[in-house]
Design an enzyme around this catalytic site. Structure first.
Site, mmCIF file in Angstrom:
data_model
loop_
_atom_site.group_PDB
_atom_site.id
_atom_site.type_symbol
_atom_site.label_atom_id
_atom_site.label_comp_id
_atom_site.label_asym_id
_atom_site.label_seq_id
_atom_site.Cartn_x
_atom_site.Cartn_y
_atom_site.Cartn_z
ATOM 1 N N ARG A 121 7.955 -17.194 -25.880
ATOM 2 C CA ARG A 121 6.796 -16.474 -26.419
ATOM 3 C C ARG A 121 6.046 -15.731 -25.324
ATOM 4 O O ARG A 121 5.264 -14.830 -25.597
ATOM 5 C CB ARG A 121 5.863 -17.451 -27.157
ATOM 6 C CG ARG A 121 4.676 -16.781 -27.847
ATOM 7 C CD ARG A 121 4.024 -17.666 -28.900
ATOM 8 N NE ARG A 121 3.925 -19.055 -28.495
ATOM 9 C CZ ARG A 121 2.951 -19.554 -27.714
ATOM 10 N NH1 ARG A 121 2.000 -18.764 -27.246
ATOM 11 N NH2 ARG A 121 2.933 -20.839 -27.432
ATOM 12 N N TYR A 134 -3.241 6.121 -40.071
ATOM 13 C CA TYR A 134 -2.186 5.318 -40.680
ATOM 14 C C TYR A 134 -2.844 4.279 -41.584
ATOM 15 O O TYR A 134 -3.781 3.592 -41.189
ATOM 16 C CB TYR A 134 -1.349 4.650 -39.591
ATOM 17 C CG TYR A 134 -0.423 3.587 -40.126
ATOM 18 C CD1 TYR A 134 0.517 3.897 -41.107
ATOM 19 C CD2 TYR A 134 -0.496 2.289 -39.668
ATOM 20 C CE1 TYR A 134 1.361 2.927 -41.612
ATOM 21 C CE2 TYR A 134 0.350 1.306 -40.174
ATOM 22 C CZ TYR A 134 1.272 1.627 -41.141
ATOM 23 O OH TYR A 134 2.094 0.662 -41.644
ATOM 24 N N ASP A 190 -3.273 6.401 -30.966
ATOM 25 C CA ASP A 190 -1.981 6.200 -31.598
ATOM 26 C C ASP A 190 -1.147 7.460 -31.353
ATOM 27 O O ASP A 190 -1.438 8.525 -31.882
ATOM 28 C CB ASP A 190 -2.168 5.949 -33.097
ATOM 29 C CG ASP A 190 -0.870 5.583 -33.799
ATOM 30 O OD1 ASP A 190 0.207 5.977 -33.308
ATOM 31 O OD2 ASP A 190 -0.928 4.918 -34.854
ATOM 32 N N LYS A 214 9.430 4.080 -35.174
ATOM 33 C CA LYS A 214 9.596 5.487 -35.518
ATOM 34 C C LYS A 214 10.439 6.220 -34.461
ATOM 35 O O LYS A 214 11.602 5.920 -34.285
ATOM 36 C CB LYS A 214 8.228 6.125 -35.711
ATOM 37 C CG LYS A 214 7.250 5.335 -36.597
ATOM 38 C CD LYS A 214 7.772 5.031 -37.980
ATOM 39 C CE LYS A 214 6.700 4.534 -38.943
ATOM 40 N NZ LYS A 214 6.068 3.276 -38.605
#
Length: 396
Positions: free
Chosen positions: A56, A109, A187, A212
């Site tokens: 982790r 978004y 972003d 993306k």
């Protein structure tokens, strides 16, 4: 593992996407980082003394992608890879102090807007939404007049915005945000570091939905954050570790493989988007066509200054056909296409199209007849022929 800062500075971004994040050049060693599937690592010293410790906290398969993205964004520090774009959004929003003010584009978004709205409803933050293309309105939201008004703690930028393709004046707004004492998160998913570098324009943190363009093949779900500020990076890393929004090794490996062709994919999709936007803007089936590369687009002049291209997302508002609403006509158009794929997401090798208000989370201010096109890498004449045939079937 990564290129040195001096080596990276001498390379173009088109070369960096191929060269960055390679393993050391040692005899009989692989040229690509292998996938490491381990939940734990040998080590006896205290964690923080260089031991990886546990899965982790770290994984060797993350490192080359994080190094490459940090260098592509001009950071000087490795990026941070997350399990999804929204996991990265959550980590970035955690930088807002309790009760702090967040200024965010009204058109962002939808997942980001939903998360911020829910945080505001629970009293964790105060949310102010603005038209990000209206510089004066954003400055007012950052530092309102009056003794009771509080300055912002964070400015969230999207430019171009999703899905309305509004263009923010990033340098002016980052200056205003910093003057108000706010940090700036941008972003950069639509643009990628090959088209726009927000850190160089004044942003403190850059966010990507790696799903993306960066990964580019519609086969992984990942997110990433990049910053040049070591203290901010430390806070983001702590949030990722404690909240567990980590990437799988196989997904990280796929994302790096996808990154290697980013320059070629962006070059092709941007060129095709320009051709298609010009043709669509002349077609009578649309009430409006938004694409920053069109000279008549409201964001064109800003985009020319702060971007190295115009991206490959086009948004159109479909005019109502006889006996149909604009939304129904838009749906009919999408259904009539054969090459364009009716699906959400963007930035893959395939061209995608969708009516955005089919999503219940999409802001009500997004027009019902708005259709978003993500231009892929197919032959542009084939893409146009498919669109033209579908448009003709509407009677336009």
């Amino acid at each position: 593992m990564s290129l040195s800062e001096q080596q990276a500075a001498a390379l173009s971004a088109e070369t960096m996407v191929v060269a960055a994040g390679r393993p050391p050049r040692e005899r009989d060693q692989p040229v690509n980082q292998p996938i490491v599937l381990s939940s734990t690592y040998f080590g006896s010293g205290p964690l923080g003394d260089g031991d990886r410790g546990y899965g982790r906290y770290s994984n060797p398969t993350w490192d080359p992608f994080e190094d490459a993205l940090g260098q592509l964004e001009g950071s000087g520090l490795p990026g941070l890879l997350y399990s999804s774009g929204l996991a990265a959004v959550s980590s970035a929003l955690s930088l807002i102090p309790a009760g702090g003010v967040l200024v965010m584009p009204a058109h962002s978004y939808s997942g980001t807007l939903v998360m911020a709205t829910e945080m505001a409803q629970k009293g964790f933050i105060e949310l102010r939404t603005v038209d990000i293309a209206d510089t004066a309105a954003v400055k007012e939201a950052l530092a309102p007049g009056g003794p009771a008004a509080r300055p912002a703690a964070m400015l969230w930028l999207e430019s171009p915005t999703n899905p309305m393709l509004g263009i923010a004046d990033i340098p002016a707004l980052t200056d205003a945000a910093h003057a108000a004492g706010a940090i700036v998160v941008t972003d950069n998913t639509f643009s990628t570091p090959l088209v726009q570098q927000p850190l160089a324009l004044g942003s403190d943190v850059v966010l990507h939905s790696v799903t993306k363009y960066l990964a580019g093949h519609s086969d992984v779900v990942l997110g990433a954050l990049v910053t040049s500020n070591a203290d901010i990076r430390s806070a983001l890393l702590h949030h990722r570790t404690i909240h567990g929004g980590i990437a799988g090794p196989f997904e990280a490996w796929l994302a790096l493989r996808g990154l290697r062709t980013l320059a070629l994919r962006i070059e092709r999709s941007q060129a095709s988007a320009m051709v298609l936007a010009e043709r669509l803007s002349k077609h009578p089936a649309f009430e409006s066509v938004r694409f920053p590369g069109l000279p008549e687009d409201p964001g064109h002049e800003r985009a020319k200054v702060q971007m190295k291209g115009f991206g490959s997302i086009i948004c159109v508002q479909v005019a109502p056909a006889a006996g149909l609403s604009g939304a129904d006509t838009a749906d009919k158009l999408v259904r009539a296409l054969q090459l364009w794929l009716p699906a959400t997401s963007l930035g893959g090798v395939e061209s995608l199209i969708e009516r955005r208000r089919r999503h219940t989370a999409e802001p009500a201010s997004v027009p019902e007849n708005l259709v978003r096109l993500s231009v892929g890498i197919e032959n542009v004449e084939d893409l146009w022929a498919d669109l033209k045939r579908a448009l003709d079937s509407l009677g336009g």
